[in-house]
Motif scaffolding. Structure first.
Motif, PDB file in Angstrom:
ATOM      1  N   PHE A   1      -3.997   7.520  -7.745  1.00 37.98           N
ATOM      2  CA  PHE A   1      -5.152   6.934  -7.064  1.00 37.98           C
ATOM      3  C   PHE A   1      -6.273   7.953  -6.912  1.00 37.98           C
ATOM      4  CE2 PHE A   1      -1.830   4.017  -6.019  1.00 37.98           C
ATOM      5  CZ  PHE A   1      -2.459   2.793  -5.925  1.00 37.98           C
ATOM      6  N   GLU A   2      -6.123   9.106  -7.549  1.00 33.23           N
ATOM      7  CA  GLU A   2      -7.166  10.134  -7.460  1.00 33.23           C
ATOM      8  C   GLU A   2      -8.445   9.641  -8.128  1.00 33.23           C
ATOM      9  OE1 GLU A   2      -7.666  14.952  -8.106  1.00 33.23           O
ATOM     10  OE2 GLU A   2      -6.091  13.868  -9.195  1.00 33.23           O
ATOM     11  N   HIS A   3      -8.281   8.953  -9.248  1.00 32.88           N
ATOM     12  CA  HIS A   3      -9.418   8.335  -9.933  1.00 32.88           C
ATOM     13  C   HIS A   3      -9.083   6.860 -10.085  1.00 32.88           C
ATOM     14  CE1 HIS A   3     -10.999  12.304 -10.719  1.00 32.88           C
ATOM     15  NE2 HIS A   3      -9.835  12.659 -11.243  1.00 32.88           N
ATOM     16  N   ARG A   4      -9.661   6.035  -9.224  1.00 28.25           N
ATOM     17  CA  ARG A   4      -9.293   4.628  -9.171  1.00 28.25           C
ATOM     18  C   ARG A   4      -9.983   3.822 -10.273  1.00 28.25           C
ATOM     19  NH1 ARG A   4     -10.113   2.031  -3.538  1.00 28.25           N
ATOM     20  NH2 ARG A   4     -12.297   2.489  -4.052  1.00 28.25           N
TER      21      ARG A   4
ATOM     22  N   TYR B   1       0.830  -1.208   0.000  1.00 23.17           N
ATOM     23  CA  TYR B   1       0.000   0.000   0.000  1.00 23.17           C
ATOM     24  C   TYR B   1       0.873   1.270   0.000  1.00 23.17           C
ATOM     25  CZ  TYR B   1      -4.091  -2.863   1.180  1.00 23.17           C
ATOM     26  OH  TYR B   1      -5.108  -3.771   1.172  1.00 23.17           O
ATOM     27  N   PRO B   2       1.685   1.472  -1.026  1.00 25.89           N
ATOM     28  CA  PRO B   2       2.487   2.697  -1.041  1.00 25.89           C
ATOM     29  C   PRO B   2       1.636   3.955  -1.109  1.00 25.89           C
ATOM     30  CG  PRO B   2       2.594   1.624  -3.175  1.00 25.89           C
ATOM     31  CD  PRO B   2       1.916   0.657  -2.236  1.00 25.89           C
ATOM     32  N   GLU B   3       0.418   3.833  -1.677  1.00 24.46           N
ATOM     33  CA  GLU B   3      -0.446   5.012  -1.800  1.00 24.46           C
ATOM     34  C   GLU B   3      -0.889   5.541  -0.438  1.00 24.46           C
ATOM     35  OE1 GLU B   3      -3.234   1.403  -2.191  1.00 24.46           O
ATOM     36  OE2 GLU B   3      -1.160   1.951  -2.669  1.00 24.46           O
ATOM     37  N   LEU B   4      -0.914   4.676   0.584  1.00 27.18           N
ATOM     38  CA  LEU B   4      -1.293   5.115   1.924  1.00 27.18           C
ATOM     39  C   LEU B   4      -0.130   5.739   2.676  1.00 27.18           C
ATOM     40  CD1 LEU B   4      -3.490   2.096   3.089  1.00 27.18           C
ATOM     41  CD2 LEU B   4      -4.210   4.199   1.934  1.00 27.18           C
ATOM     42  N   HIS B   5       1.077   5.570   2.149  1.00 27.21           N
ATOM     43  CA  HIS B   5       2.283   6.039   2.827  1.00 27.21           C
ATOM     44  C   HIS B   5       3.175   6.838   1.882  1.00 27.21           C
ATOM     45  CE1 HIS B   5       1.289   3.147   6.037  1.00 27.21           C
ATOM     46  NE2 HIS B   5       1.035   2.300   5.058  1.00 27.21           N
ATOM     47  N   ALA B   6       2.559   7.402   0.831  1.00 27.90           N
ATOM     48  CA  ALA B   6       3.351   8.053  -0.224  1.00 27.90           C
ATOM     49  C   ALA B   6       4.185   9.207   0.315  1.00 27.90           C
ATOM     50  CB  ALA B   6       2.438   8.531  -1.351  1.00 27.90           C
ATOM     51  N   GLY B   7       3.635   9.973   1.241  1.00 31.06           N
ATOM     52  CA  GLY B   7       4.389  11.087   1.811  1.00 31.06           C
ATOM     53  C   GLY B   7       5.620  10.630   2.561  1.00 31.06           C
ATOM     54  N   ARG B   8       5.478   9.580   3.349  1.00 27.07           N
ATOM     55  CA  ARG B   8       6.627   9.052   4.096  1.00 27.07           C
ATOM     56  C   ARG B   8       7.683   8.482   3.157  1.00 27.07           C
ATOM     57  NH1 ARG B   8       4.882   5.043   8.761  1.00 27.07           N
ATOM     58  NH2 ARG B   8       7.159   5.035   9.048  1.00 27.07           N
ATOM     59  N   ILE B   9       7.225   7.801   2.104  1.00 28.43           N
ATOM     60  CA  ILE B   9       8.197   7.244   1.150  1.00 28.43           C
ATOM     61  C   ILE B   9       8.939   8.369   0.436  1.00 28.43           C
ATOM     62  CG2 ILE B   9       8.440   5.893  -0.972  1.00 28.43           C
ATOM     63  CD1 ILE B   9       5.983   4.262  -0.018  1.00 28.43           C
TER      64      ILE B   9
ATOM     65  N   ASP C   1      -1.718  10.564  -4.792  1.00 26.88           N
ATOM     66  CA  ASP C   1      -2.557   9.855  -3.829  1.00 26.88           C
ATOM     67  C   ASP C   1      -4.037  10.156  -4.043  1.00 26.88           C
ATOM     68  OD1 ASP C   1      -3.135  12.324  -2.600  1.00 26.88           O
ATOM     69  OD2 ASP C   1      -1.625  12.062  -1.039  1.00 26.88           O
ATOM     70  N   ALA C   2      -4.895   9.577  -3.195  1.00 27.22           N
ATOM     71  CA  ALA C   2      -6.347   9.709  -3.371  1.00 27.22           C
ATOM     72  C   ALA C   2      -6.823  11.145  -3.232  1.00 27.22           C
ATOM     73  CB  ALA C   2      -7.063   8.817  -2.368  1.00 27.22           C
ATOM     74  N   ASP C   3      -6.054  11.985  -2.530  1.00 32.81           N
ATOM     75  CA  ASP C   3      -6.425  13.392  -2.355  1.00 32.81           C
ATOM     76  C   ASP C   3      -5.947  14.274  -3.498  1.00 32.81           C
ATOM     77  OD1 ASP C   3      -7.653  12.885   0.083  1.00 32.81           O
ATOM     78  OD2 ASP C   3      -5.760  13.054   1.174  1.00 32.81           O
TER      79      ASP C   3
ATOM     80  N   PHE D   1      -3.833  -7.139  -9.624  1.00 30.08           N
ATOM     81  CA  PHE D   1      -4.933  -6.699  -8.767  1.00 30.08           C
ATOM     82  C   PHE D   1      -4.543  -5.354  -8.160  1.00 30.08           C
ATOM     83  CE2 PHE D   1      -7.622  -7.703  -4.723  1.00 30.08           C
ATOM     84  CZ  PHE D   1      -8.568  -6.796  -5.137  1.00 30.08           C
ATOM     85  N   HIS D   2      -5.048  -4.283  -8.759  1.00 27.81           N
ATOM     86  CA  HIS D   2      -4.742  -2.951  -8.240  1.00 27.81           C
ATOM     87  C   HIS D   2      -5.776  -1.959  -8.745  1.00 27.81           C
ATOM     88  CE1 HIS D   2      -3.131  -1.155 -12.005  1.00 27.81           C
ATOM     89  NE2 HIS D   2      -2.789  -2.401 -12.287  1.00 27.81           N
ATOM     90  N   TYR D   3      -5.778  -0.789  -8.118  1.00 28.82           N
ATOM     91  CA  TYR D   3      -6.724   0.276  -8.472  1.00 28.82           C
ATOM     92  C   TYR D   3      -6.021   1.508  -9.017  1.00 28.82           C
ATOM     93  CZ  TYR D   3     -10.673  -2.090  -6.226  1.00 28.82           C
ATOM     94  OH  TYR D   3     -11.673  -2.974  -5.895  1.00 28.82           O
ATOM     95  N   ALA D   4      -4.736   1.423  -9.265  1.00 35.63           N
ATOM     96  CA  ALA D   4      -3.997   2.587  -9.737  1.00 35.63           C
ATOM     97  C   ALA D   4      -4.304   2.883 -11.205  1.00 35.63           C
ATOM     98  CB  ALA D   4      -2.501   2.361  -9.564  1.00 35.63           C
ATOM     99  N   THR D   5      -4.297   4.150 -11.543  1.00 35.08           N
ATOM    100  CA  THR D   5      -4.400   4.595 -12.924  1.00 35.08           C
ATOM    101  C   THR D   5      -3.011   4.997 -13.404  1.00 35.08           C
ATOM    102  OG1 THR D   5      -6.645   5.424 -12.605  1.00 35.08           O
ATOM    103  CG2 THR D   5      -5.422   6.298 -14.482  1.00 35.08           C
ATOM    104  N   THR D   6      -2.623   4.513 -14.564  1.00 36.80           N
ATOM    105  CA  THR D   6      -1.318   4.873 -15.121  1.00 36.80           C
ATOM    106  C   THR D   6      -1.466   6.164 -15.927  1.00 36.80           C
ATOM    107  OG1 THR D   6      -0.663   2.555 -15.257  1.00 36.80           O
ATOM    108  CG2 THR D   6       0.592   4.128 -16.584  1.00 36.80           C
TER     109      THR D   6
END
Length: 426
Positions: A349-352, A288-296, A331-333, A377-382
């Motif tokens: 992940f803004e538009h999954r 789940y890098p999208e949940l921790h993108a800021g830290r990464i 990220d989603a935001d 299996f993912h929800y990311a948009t390229t």
């Protein structure tokens, strides 16, 4: 003797995971040597199995794995409870390969059907009868009723099922406290649940009063004798593996294969800004890098060491790891976070959008040399993907898909999760 049975259901959402965890915890508490396995591609449920009984859990994937591989992974001490995925006969098109029923056929194991009986009474009988008679090669040997409303409701269900001659092994009552939190790829990870032991004990306590232990253990069948299973060769003698809440999706059987072939695995955490250990190969698993993108993005020591390693070392990222190797992740935001910049990919992940399915993969370069079986299996948009592709790909039916992933120098990655060796893509 090694014995096993499969817990399946008519459909997703019937409560297989909760029932499996309750059984694992209850039997382990009572001193039964028990362990769990998960049918199909799943990284999250196996960690719950391990927490429930204290034993390692592996995946048994009848689509991606050869019969000898399945038998070799299933082998072990004590009782093996295999949790199915989706519905009993739900597999990959066109013929249902990889379904729980497929696994039952290959391992010659009985099936216990977990039925969500919350909104039915007499109708439970034709439902169970249909599943029991649908395929003579799949033995439905018992039933566990889930979300039962009351003692009277349980009696009605048992009375309806009695003419079928299938034992009702347990009846788990409707209980809102046994609902588990989830996110877009499944349950919230086991390591993120501080209340997990409380939940597991509560589930076991709820199941205990109605569980017919003797019949359950009697239904379990001996596991088939295992030949020497094929294994995946390690990509290097020393392998650095990212492992934390953002990089948690590495298949245990793959890591075990590498160790069995003599490789040394050096684990590190990008989230705590560990530098990449010195190694001949660096593996960034999914998660789940999208949940921790800021830290990464702010883990400067990790990112710089990854860029330095790319000059002399093969680096491979899959799914979440692939996104971290790219230029940026939104990220989603809608906030963009700069990533390692080692591959020409930008994700969002803004538009999954869901991408799901098994994949036949043929390497076009990079660290892999043979045909592979994997899943996506993912929800990311390229947003952007430029460079040389990593895999030629088809879906489960053999239909050609666009080439997957990227490679640049010694760095490669894709959205595919590798499961095992597979047939060549044509």
């Amino acid at each position: 003797m090694q014995k096993s049975l499969i817990l399946a259901a008519p459909s997703s959402g019937a409560g297989k995971t909760t029932v499996t965890l309750a059984l694992l915890r209850l039997l382990a508490r009572e001193g039964v040597a028990v362990r769990g396995a998960k049918s199909g591609p799943d990284y999250i449920d196996p960690k719950f199995h391990e927490a429930a009984c204290g034993q390692p859990c592996l995946n048994l994937d009848a689509w991606a794995m050869a019969p000898d591989r399945l038998k070799g992974l299933a082998a072990g001490d004590g009782l093996l409870l295999i949790e199915g995925a989706m519905g009993l006969f739900d597999g990959a098109p066109p013929d249902g390969r990889g379904a729980v029923a497929d696994l039952a056929r290959q391992l010659h194991l009985p099936v216990v059907l977990v039925v969500d009986a919350g909104r039915m009474a007499g109708s439970v009988a034709p439902l169970v009868a249909g599943f029991a008679r649908f395929d003579p090669a799949v033995q439905v040997a018992g039933v566990i009723l889930n979300r039962v409303g009351s003692a009277r409701h349980e009696a009605m269900l048992r009375r309806a099922l009695a003419p079928l001659g299938l034992p009702v092994l347990a009846a788990l009552g409707r209980d809102g406290t046994l609902t588990q939190p989830s996110r877009h790829l499944g349950l919230v990870q086991a390591g993120e649940r501080p209340d997990l032991d409380v939940f597991l004990d509560r589930a076991a306590d709820a199941l205990a009063p109605t569980l017919d232990r003797a019949t359950l253990l009697d239904i379990a069948a001996p596991l088939p004798e295992a030949a020497q299973p094929p294994t995946l060769a390690p990509p290097a003698q020393v392998i650095a593996v990212a492992q934390d809440e953002a990089f948690a999706f590495a298949y245990p059987h793959m890591l075990a294969d590498w160790r069995a072939k003599g490789a040394e695995l050096r684990v590190f955490s990008p989230l705590v800004d560990d530098p990449v250990p010195k190694a001949g190969f660096v593996f960034l698993p999914g998660g789940y890098p999208e949940l921790h993108a800021g830290r990464i993005a702010s883990a400067t020591r990790f990112l710089q060491s990854l860029r330095n390693a790319a000059q002399t070392t093969d680096i491979y990222g899959e799914c979440g790891g692939y996104m971290v190797l790219g230029d940026g992740l939104v990220d989603a935001d809608g906030t963009r976070h700069a990533m390692a910049g080692l591959l020409g990919v930008e994700t969002s992940f803004e538009h999954r959008r869901l991408h799901l399915g098994y994949r036949h993969l043929s390497p076009l370069g990079g660290p892999f040399t043979g045909p592979l079986a994997g899943h996506e299996f993912h929800y990311a948009t390229t947003l952007r993907e430029t460079g040389d592709p990593l895999f030629r790909a088809t879906d489960a039916e053999g239909t050609a898909l666009p080439d997957m992933g990227l490679r640049r120098g010694r760095v490669s990655g894709s959205f595919a999760h590798l499961i095992d060796a597979g047939p060549t893509v044509r």
